[in-house]
Design a protein around this motif. Structure first.
Motif, PDB file in Angstrom:
ATOM      1  N   GLY B 263       0.835  -1.210   0.000  1.00  0.00           N
ATOM      2  CA  GLY B 263       0.000   0.000   0.000  1.00  0.00           C
ATOM      3  C   GLY B 263       0.861   1.247   0.000  1.00  0.00           C
ATOM      4  N   ASP B 264       1.925   1.223   0.788  1.00  0.00           N
ATOM      5  CA  ASP B 264       2.862   2.340   0.852  1.00  0.00           C
ATOM      6  C   ASP B 264       3.498   2.578  -0.521  1.00  0.00           C
ATOM      7  N   LEU B 265       3.970   1.492  -1.151  1.00  0.00           N
ATOM      8  CA  LEU B 265       4.625   1.617  -2.458  1.00  0.00           C
ATOM      9  C   LEU B 265       3.634   2.058  -3.547  1.00  0.00           C
ATOM     10  N   MET B 266       2.396   1.628  -3.398  1.00  0.00           N
ATOM     11  CA  MET B 266       1.365   2.032  -4.368  1.00  0.00           C
ATOM     12  C   MET B 266       1.191   3.552  -4.331  1.00  0.00           C
ATOM     13  N   LEU B 267       1.104   4.102  -3.120  1.00  0.00           N
ATOM     14  CA  LEU B 267       0.969   5.555  -2.996  1.00  0.00           C
ATOM     15  C   LEU B 267       2.224   6.267  -3.470  1.00  0.00           C
ATOM     16  N   SER B 268       3.394   5.662  -3.203  1.00  0.00           N
ATOM     17  CA  SER B 268       4.644   6.261  -3.681  1.00  0.00           C
ATOM     18  C   SER B 268       4.651   6.328  -5.204  1.00  0.00           C
ATOM     19  N   GLY B 275       4.248  13.667  -9.525  1.00  0.00           N
ATOM     20  CA  GLY B 275       5.305  14.643  -9.265  1.00  0.00           C
ATOM     21  C   GLY B 275       5.079  15.456  -8.007  1.00  0.00           C
ATOM     22  N   ILE B 276       4.519  14.824  -6.973  1.00  0.00           N
ATOM     23  CA  ILE B 276       4.307  15.529  -5.707  1.00  0.00           C
ATOM     24  C   ILE B 276       4.992  14.761  -4.575  1.00  0.00           C
ATOM     25  N   LYS B 277       5.285  15.488  -3.486  1.00  0.00           N
ATOM     26  CA  LYS B 277       5.967  14.850  -2.349  1.00  0.00           C
ATOM     27  C   LYS B 277       4.954  14.202  -1.412  1.00  0.00           C
ATOM     28  N   ASP B 278       3.909  14.955  -1.092  1.00  0.00           N
ATOM     29  CA  ASP B 278       2.881  14.453  -0.172  1.00  0.00           C
ATOM     30  C   ASP B 278       1.515  14.536  -0.844  1.00  0.00           C
ATOM     31  N   MET B 279       0.607  13.692  -0.352  1.00  0.00           N
ATOM     32  CA  MET B 279      -0.745  13.717  -0.922  1.00  0.00           C
ATOM     33  C   MET B 279      -1.583  14.859  -0.343  1.00  0.00           C
ATOM     34  N   GLY B 280      -1.141  15.434   0.756  1.00  0.00           N
ATOM     35  CA  GLY B 280      -1.909  16.524   1.361  1.00  0.00           C
ATOM     36  C   GLY B 280      -1.080  17.254   2.398  1.00  0.00           C
ATOM     37  N   THR B 281      -1.731  18.141   3.147  1.00  0.00           N
ATOM     38  CA  THR B 281      -1.001  18.951   4.124  1.00  0.00           C
ATOM     39  C   THR B 281      -1.707  18.981   5.483  1.00  0.00           C
ATOM     40  N   ILE B 282      -2.749  18.160   5.630  1.00  0.00           N
ATOM     41  CA  ILE B 282      -3.628  18.359   6.790  1.00  0.00           C
ATOM     42  C   ILE B 282      -3.029  17.870   8.111  1.00  0.00           C
ATOM     43  N   ILE B 283      -2.049  16.942   8.047  1.00  0.00           N
ATOM     44  CA  ILE B 283      -1.455  16.429   9.290  1.00  0.00           C
ATOM     45  C   ILE B 283      -0.031  16.975   9.422  1.00  0.00           C
ATOM     46  N   GLY B 285       3.670  17.549   9.963  1.00  0.00           N
ATOM     47  CA  GLY B 285       4.772  16.607  10.157  1.00  0.00           C
ATOM     48  C   GLY B 285       4.594  15.295   9.413  1.00  0.00           C
ATOM     49  N   HIS B 286       3.415  15.025   8.895  1.00  0.00           N
ATOM     50  CA  HIS B 286       3.151  13.750   8.214  1.00  0.00           C
ATOM     51  C   HIS B 286       2.769  13.945   6.741  1.00  0.00           C
ATOM     52  N   GLY B 287       2.098  15.036   6.433  1.00  0.00           N
ATOM     53  CA  GLY B 287       1.595  15.255   5.075  1.00  0.00           C
ATOM     54  C   GLY B 287       0.084  15.140   5.085  1.00  0.00           C
ATOM     55  N   GLY B 288      -0.427  14.274   4.229  1.00  0.00           N
ATOM     56  CA  GLY B 288      -1.874  14.132   4.141  1.00  0.00           C
ATOM     57  C   GLY B 288      -2.380  12.887   4.849  1.00  0.00           C
ATOM     58  N   VAL B 289      -3.681  12.728   4.851  1.00  0.00           N
ATOM     59  CA  VAL B 289      -4.310  11.542   5.454  1.00  0.00           C
ATOM     60  C   VAL B 289      -3.813  10.273   4.743  1.00  0.00           C
ATOM     61  N   LEU B 290      -3.707  10.355   3.421  1.00  0.00           N
ATOM     62  CA  LEU B 290      -3.263   9.187   2.651  1.00  0.00           C
ATOM     63  C   LEU B 290      -1.806   8.844   2.928  1.00  0.00           C
ATOM     64  N   ASP B 291      -0.983   9.863   3.193  1.00  0.00           N
ATOM     65  CA  ASP B 291       0.419   9.584   3.519  1.00  0.00           C
ATOM     66  C   ASP B 291       0.517   8.795   4.820  1.00  0.00           C
ATOM     67  N   ARG B 292      -0.424   9.021   5.714  1.00  0.00           N
ATOM     68  CA  ARG B 292      -0.414   8.353   7.011  1.00  0.00           C
ATOM     69  C   ARG B 292      -1.092   6.979   6.942  1.00  0.00           C
ATOM     70  N   PHE B 293      -2.150   6.869   6.162  1.00  0.00           N
ATOM     71  CA  PHE B 293      -2.957   5.634   6.193  1.00  0.00           C
ATOM     72  C   PHE B 293      -2.774   4.748   4.953  1.00  0.00           C
ATOM     73  N   ASN B 294      -1.756   5.036   4.120  1.00  0.00           N
ATOM     74  CA  ASN B 294      -1.608   4.255   2.886  1.00  0.00           C
ATOM     75  C   ASN B 294      -1.416   2.762   3.164  1.00  0.00           C
ATOM     76  N   SER B 295      -0.749   2.426   4.284  1.00  0.00           N
ATOM     77  CA  SER B 295      -0.492   1.008   4.574  1.00  0.00           C
ATOM     78  C   SER B 295      -1.777   0.243   4.850  1.00  0.00           C
ATOM     79  N   LEU B 296      -2.798   0.982   5.282  1.00  0.00           N
ATOM     80  CA  LEU B 296      -4.047   0.325   5.678  1.00  0.00           C
ATOM     81  C   LEU B 296      -4.914  -0.063   4.470  1.00  0.00           C
ATOM     82  N   LEU B 297      -4.667   0.580   3.332  1.00  0.00           N
ATOM     83  CA  LEU B 297      -5.563   0.425   2.181  1.00  0.00           C
ATOM     84  C   LEU B 297      -5.670  -1.028   1.715  1.00  0.00           C
ATOM     85  N   LEU B 298      -4.531  -1.721   1.664  1.00  0.00           N
ATOM     86  CA  LEU B 298      -4.561  -3.113   1.198  1.00  0.00           C
ATOM     87  C   LEU B 298      -4.629  -4.096   2.368  1.00  0.00           C
TER      88      LEU B 298
END
Lengths: 235, 325
Positions: B263-268, B275-283, B285-298
């Motif tokens: 899941g992490d590699l899929m988001l990467s 061409g972006i570093k993070d999926m969002g800015t809401i968290i 120090g972490h980036g976006g919600v997806l940057d934090r929860f990508n491992s959970l998707l699969l």
């Protein structure tokens, strides 16, 4: 074919608060839904309290275009945005005074999510901001609602147009649609806190284009003069 | 729901307790660094920011699990919608509001199926929603971009709707709390373990074009940690069931570990392509919600179907709670 582009939102890297005040803000589904609900409420209010009538809606072209009008009241931007329909309504941004409508995060959120306003910071607008607005107008096929007088009339008499409208459209094929709103000063003059009931009449005139106008100070002033004359002619 | 019911399984108590202890230890360590002036001010600020985010995130993740099934389903629905929002702003799908709206409806529907405890509808929604997204924009009579917007819509629905909603459906089992907490903890720990092993051991990069900071040692180390951790903790959860045998528990741990990293590699891959570093800015120090929860998707669908195959979810619990029938 293959028109879809894998293109990130212009405001993607911005923090939520900065995004609200950004000229690169792009609407998502939530903003579209809130905006549509707001327009429905607004139309109901304008019909019930101000008997708003709109003439000349057939003069509105397909986006992009710039809607301009005389400015006497906070009802002006609301009336112009309520007159738009369909794709034009969804793509419309009111260019609003930053020091009035974006003075706090809550005010910014309201301005951004209802009338989809973009802030113009009076007396400190940078050239780059005008360039950004001009680029977005063309590339994103937007609709801007703009009052070239720069501020609300204190006595109901229309003032001279500022050249900023020229900086946005000179040398571009983007049409400018002149409008005249009557009754707004009587309903909500600058010295009143809240509006009072009163008839509003919006007249939408034939559009103007300035693709041959030079993008220079002289060109911008000429655009502003022609726009002002067009609005005055609708009286 | 009583406090005793929320903490009725030793694994629940252990994971919540260990999490609180880890946060307290991290706070004490960063506090000591600050008092002693160790590390640069930027590093300390970054560490406090990350810790602060975890202090908000962890209660938001664990709180609904402890509170009850409706809370879990509500939280997973919001998580799916938040993931969709970041995904469509990153890919440009938000410029296709009809497709995005159909995905939103799909996410709401599949979580409703979980809330109703109606597995037939839950499963039927996968092909049905694919069909709706596939034909939904045809009346616009705008074939240009059809393949791209439909493909993005389907991927979004499958990941943030159908995929994540497996967490919602798990909550229909009376013993869901230790399982969900285990999955949440493993997904978070997989990132930390990969980072730590990569830093300590180093060595060749895993997929340098996809994710330049990930190393083979980090991936294997994280896989070993998650496999053993899941197998060890699951032993207590699934004791006495068909899944309770050591080789199946290790297999469960392995699948969860692989799914977390996949899941992490899929988001990467998505981020590199766009061409972006993070999926969002809401968290912070972490980036976006997806940057934090990508491992959970699969992890969510993979763990669900393995556990369902051996043990089942909510087999004794009442079904079709809302629709009846």
């Amino acid at each position: 074919m293959m028109e879809f582009h894998l293109r990130t939102a212009r405001d993607h890297a911005l923090a939520p608060a900065a995004r609200l005040q950004s000229l690169s803000r792009e609407r998502g589904l939530g903003s579209l839904v809130i905006g549509a609900a707001w327009r429905a409420l607004l139309r109901a209010y304008l019909a019930a309290f101000h008997r708003l009538t709109v003439q000349g809606r057939e003069n509105l072209p397909a986006p992009p275009f710039v809607l301009i009008a005389n400015h006497a009241s906070h009802l002006d931007a609301l009336s112009l945005s309520a007159a738009l329909r369909g794709d034009a309504a969804r793509r419309a941004h009111a260019l609003a005074a930053g020091d009035t409508f974006f003075r706090s995060p809550l005010a910014s959120a309201f301005a951004a999510y209802t009338v989809n306003a973009l802030p113009i910071w009076r007396r400190r607008t940078r050239a780059g901001e005008i360039v950004a607005l001009r680029e977005r107008l063309l590339e994103d096929r937007l609709v801007y609602i703009l009052f070239p007088e720069g501020t609300r009339s204190r006595n109901g008499v229309m003032a001279t147009f500022q050249p900023g409208i020229g900086a946005l459209v000179a040398g571009t094929p983007v049409p400018v649609v002149p409008c005249r709103l009557d009754g707004a000063f009587a309903a909500w003059p600058t010295h009143r806190r809240l509006p009072r009931p009163g008839r509003l009449r919006l007249t939408i005139g034939p559009s103007l284009t300035f693709d041959a106008a030079p993008s220079s100070r002289e060109g911008w002033e000429e655009v502003a003069r022609r726009c002002e004359a067009a609005v005055r002619s609708l009286a | 729901m009583t406090l005793a019911a929320a903490f009725d399984h030793p694994v629940t108590v252990g994971i919540v307790g260990a999490t609180a202890a880890a946060l307290a230890a991290a706070g004490a360590t960063i506090g000591a660094m600050t008092l002693a002036g160790r590390g640069s001010p930027e590093l300390r600020r970054e560490l406090w920011l990350r810790l602060g985010s975890w202090c908000v995130l962890l209660p938001l993740m664990m709180g609904p699990v402890l509170l009850g099934r409706e809370w879990v389903i509500g939280a997973v629905t919001l998580l799916g919608l938040a993931c969709l929002r970041e995904f469509d702003r990153a890919t440009g799908l938000f410029r296709e509001p009809l497709t995005a709206a159909l995905v939103v409806l799909g996410i709401l529907a599949v979580n409703f199926a979980a809330l109703d405890h109606w597995y037939g509808f839950f499963v039927a929604l996968w092909p049905l929603t694919v069909g709706v997204i596939g034909v939904g924009t045809i009346p616009l009579d705008r074939p240009a971009g059809y393949v791209q917007r439909t493909a993005l819509g389907l991927l979004a629905y499958m990941l943030f709707g159908a995929g994540l909603a497996h967490l919602s459906f798990m909550a229909n089992d009376p013993g869901y709390r230790p399982i969900l907490l285990l999955l949440l903890m493993t997904a978070a720990l997989s990132d930390v373990a990969a980072f730590t092993f990569g830093k300590v051991i180093g060595g060749p990069k895993l997929l340098p074009a996809t994710s330049p900071n990930k190393s083979v040692s980090g991936a294997l180390g994280a896989l070993a940690v998650t496999t053993l951790l899941v197998a060890g903790i699951s032993r207590s959860i699934f004791a006495g069931t068909a899944l309770g045998q050591p080789h199946w528990l290790l297999a469960l741990g392995l699948v969860i570990g692989v799914a977390a990293q996949a899941g992490d590699l899929m988001l990467s891959s998505m981020k590199r392509d766009i061409g972006i570093k993070d999926m969002g800015t809401i968290i912070p120090g972490h980036g976006g919600v997806l940057d934090r929860f990508n491992s959970l998707l699969l992890v969510a669908p993979a763990a669900f179907h393995i556990i369902a195959y051996f043990v089942g979810f909510g087999l004794g619990a009442p079904t079709r709670l809302i629709t009846g029938g």
